[in-house]
Design a protein around this motif. Sequence first.
Motif, PDB file in Angstrom:
ATOM      1  N   LEU A  34      67.613  48.551  49.957  1.00 63.18           N
ATOM      2  CA  LEU A  34      68.167  49.900  49.688  1.00 63.18           C
ATOM      3  C   LEU A  34      69.855  50.038  49.537  1.00 63.18           C
ATOM      4  O   LEU A  34      70.249  49.093  50.468  1.00 63.18           O
ATOM      5  CB  LEU A  34      67.893  50.959  50.425  1.00 63.18           C
ATOM      6  N   PRO A  35      70.417  50.543  48.815  1.00 63.35           N
ATOM      7  CA  PRO A  35      71.909  50.674  48.592  1.00 63.35           C
ATOM      8  C   PRO A  35      72.400  50.881  49.887  1.00 63.35           C
ATOM      9  O   PRO A  35      71.810  52.276  50.576  1.00 63.35           O
ATOM     10  CB  PRO A  35      72.028  51.632  47.542  1.00 63.35           C
ATOM     11  N   ALA A  36      73.455  50.364  50.324  1.00 68.51           N
ATOM     12  CA  ALA A  36      73.960  50.581  51.707  1.00 68.51           C
ATOM     13  C   ALA A  36      74.364  52.118  51.702  1.00 68.51           C
ATOM     14  O   ALA A  36      74.372  52.778  53.017  1.00 68.51           O
ATOM     15  CB  ALA A  36      75.004  49.778  51.747  1.00 68.51           C
ATOM     16  N   LYS A  37      74.754  52.758  50.712  1.00 70.43           N
ATOM     17  CA  LYS A  37      75.305  54.256  50.959  1.00 70.43           C
ATOM     18  C   LYS A  37      74.107  55.315  51.110  1.00 70.43           C
ATOM     19  O   LYS A  37      74.548  56.210  51.478  1.00 70.43           O
ATOM     20  CB  LYS A  37      76.127  54.708  49.592  1.00 70.43           C
ATOM     21  N   PHE A  38      72.641  54.579  50.960  1.00 76.74           N
ATOM     22  CA  PHE A  38      72.025  55.664  50.949  1.00 76.74           C
ATOM     23  C   PHE A  38      70.928  55.433  52.147  1.00 76.74           C
ATOM     24  O   PHE A  38      70.197  56.197  52.890  1.00 76.74           O
ATOM     25  CB  PHE A  38      70.859  55.672  49.835  1.00 76.74           C
ATOM     26  N   ARG A  39      71.356  54.346  53.152  1.00 77.19           N
ATOM     27  CA  ARG A  39      70.445  54.167  54.129  1.00 77.19           C
ATOM     28  C   ARG A  39      70.571  54.978  55.343  1.00 77.19           C
ATOM     29  O   ARG A  39      69.531  55.336  56.015  1.00 77.19           O
ATOM     30  CB  ARG A  39      71.159  52.688  54.742  1.00 77.19           C
ATOM     31  N   ASP A  40      71.673  55.539  55.635  1.00 75.64           N
ATOM     32  CA  ASP A  40      71.688  56.683  56.581  1.00 75.64           C
ATOM     33  C   ASP A  40      70.843  57.940  56.331  1.00 75.64           C
ATOM     34  O   ASP A  40      70.076  58.226  57.011  1.00 75.64           O
ATOM     35  CB  ASP A  40      73.008  57.143  57.018  1.00 75.64           C
ATOM     36  N   GLU A  41      70.846  58.318  55.123  1.00 75.77           N
ATOM     37  CA  GLU A  41      69.836  59.359  54.944  1.00 75.77           C
ATOM     38  C   GLU A  41      68.378  58.973  54.887  1.00 75.77           C
ATOM     39  O   GLU A  41      67.771  59.937  54.960  1.00 75.77           O
ATOM     40  CB  GLU A  41      70.392  59.812  53.279  1.00 75.77           C
ATOM     41  N   LEU A  42      68.182  57.638  54.727  1.00 71.40           N
ATOM     42  CA  LEU A  42      66.664  57.274  54.811  1.00 71.40           C
ATOM     43  C   LEU A  42      66.431  56.776  55.835  1.00 71.40           C
ATOM     44  O   LEU A  42      65.309  56.344  55.937  1.00 71.40           O
ATOM     45  CB  LEU A  42      66.298  56.168  53.508  1.00 71.40           C
ATOM     46  N   ALA A  43      67.228  56.729  57.033  1.00 71.44           N
ATOM     47  CA  ALA A  43      67.097  55.860  58.177  1.00 71.44           C
ATOM     48  C   ALA A  43      65.685  56.452  58.865  1.00 71.44           C
ATOM     49  O   ALA A  43      64.960  55.893  59.559  1.00 71.44           O
ATOM     50  CB  ALA A  43      68.114  55.732  58.990  1.00 71.44           C
ATOM     51  N   GLY A  44      65.420  57.773  58.773  1.00 71.24           N
ATOM     52  CA  GLY A  44      64.238  58.550  59.684  1.00 71.24           C
ATOM     53  C   GLY A  44      62.995  58.350  58.786  1.00 71.24           C
ATOM     54  O   GLY A  44      62.078  58.988  59.150  1.00 71.24           O
TER      55      GLY A  44
END
Length: 143
Positions: free
Chosen positions: A18-28
């Motif tokens: 996943l693109p690094a900038k999207f990972r926090d939003e998808l971590a859950g």
Amino acid sequence: MFLGTHYPRLDDKGRLTLPAKFRDELAGGLMVTKGQDHCLYVFPRAEFEQMARKVAEAPFTNDAVRAYQRYLFAGTDEQRPDGQGRVLIAPELRRYAGLTKECVVVGAFTRMEIWDAAAWQTYLEEHEDGYATAREEVIPGVF
């Protein structure tokens, strides 16, 4: 919010980073499902649940509603990114989207879209001229 275009590759096991900038939003957790135009949609779990509730509330006595519900729910895979930010794209979803090694991840505000790189290029070429016209239909008077 998902914006931008990214160019990850599928590894030999069918995993996509996943693109690094999207990972926090998808971590859950995230939901990967068949999108339109033979791409895959990736939603954060909470966003997918909101959409799924609306789909599930539609009257299942309607044949088209039942077909859409079956297609959507049967074609959805729940994933959680690993420590390197990778998710496994199920074989059926890879087949549906025609994914090869070269992929494109497109931010589409509330979701990501995963495209085969060649299919994305073809899509852009076929739709680029209509962009200005569509803009006026989608958001008249804004630009």
